[in-house]
Design a protein around this motif. Structure first.
Motif, PDB file in Angstrom:
ATOM      1  N   ASP A  66      37.738  35.928  39.816  1.00  0.00           N
ATOM      2  CA  ASP A  66      38.639  36.954  39.960  1.00  0.00           C
ATOM      3  C   ASP A  66      39.961  36.180  39.679  1.00  0.00           C
ATOM      4  N   LEU A  80      40.431  35.683  35.746  1.00  0.00           N
ATOM      5  CA  LEU A  80      40.379  37.147  34.974  1.00  0.00           C
ATOM      6  C   LEU A  80      41.758  37.929  35.410  1.00  0.00           C
ATOM      7  N   ASP A  81      42.515  37.629  36.348  1.00  0.00           N
ATOM      8  CA  ASP A  81      43.353  38.248  37.150  1.00  0.00           C
ATOM      9  C   ASP A  81      44.508  38.516  36.056  1.00  0.00           C
ATOM     10  N   ALA A  85      43.861  40.171  33.299  1.00  0.00           N
ATOM     11  CA  ALA A  85      43.148  40.510  31.961  1.00  0.00           C
ATOM     12  C   ALA A  85      42.776  41.878  32.079  1.00  0.00           C
ATOM     13  N   ARG A 134      39.853  44.697  30.505  1.00  0.00           N
ATOM     14  CA  ARG A 134      38.368  44.674  30.347  1.00  0.00           C
ATOM     15  C   ARG A 134      38.103  44.020  28.981  1.00  0.00           C
ATOM     16  N   SER A 144      39.592  42.022  27.356  1.00  0.00           N
ATOM     17  CA  SER A 144      39.944  40.780  27.114  1.00  0.00           C
ATOM     18  C   SER A 144      39.144  39.508  28.052  1.00  0.00           C
ATOM     19  N   GLU A 145      38.475  40.193  28.925  1.00  0.00           N
ATOM     20  CA  GLU A 145      37.381  39.301  29.743  1.00  0.00           C
ATOM     21  C   GLU A 145      36.580  38.456  29.140  1.00  0.00           C
ATOM     22  N   HIS A 169      31.684  34.283  41.161  1.00  0.00           N
ATOM     23  CA  HIS A 169      31.868  35.610  41.641  1.00  0.00           C
ATOM     24  C   HIS A 169      31.413  36.011  42.975  1.00  0.00           C
TER      25      HIS A 169
END
Length: 90
Positions: free
Chosen positions: A47, A50-51, A53, A55, A57-58, A80
Motif C-alpha cells: 500500500d 503503490l500510494d 500510482a 492502476r 503504473s502498479e 499486502h
C-alpha cells in the motif's frame, strides 16, 4: 499502449532502505525494513509503495523495484494486508 517508464532511487541504511519511484505523472516512496535471516530479507508495504500510482503504473513499479533488487542482490518483499507477503523477483 506503452507501459510507463519508472525511475527508481534508493536510499540504503543498515536497518532499512527507502525506495522512491517516479514516472511522468506521479511519484511515491516506501520504507523497507531489514529483517536478517528471513525470506525476504527486506520487507515493505504494498500500500505504501503503490500510494500515488494509478492502476496502469502498479505493475511497472513492482517490476522496476524487483529489477533493482535482483541487480543489487537485495531480496525484497512487500506485504499486502489482505493476502500476506509477496516476494519481488525478476
Amino acid at each position: 499502449m506503452t507501459r510507463p517508464t519508472i525511475e527508481i532511487d534508493v536510499e540504503l541504511a543498515p536497518d532499512h532502505l527507502v525506495i522512491r519511484w517516479r514516472d511522468r505523472r506521479s511519484e511515491g516512496a516506501a520504507r523497507f525494513d531489514h529483517l536478517p535471516g528471513t525470506q525476504p530479507e527486506w520487507l515493505g508495504s504494498a500500500d505504501e509503495l503503490l500510494d500515488g500510482a494509478d492502476r496502469r503504473s502498479e505493475g511497472p513499479i513492482l517490476d522496476a523495484v524487483a529489477r533493482w533488487g535482483a541487480e543489487t542482490g537485495h531480496e525484497l518483499g512487500i506485504w499486502h494486508d489482505d493476502s500476506g507477503v509477496e516476494l519481488l523477483a525478476t
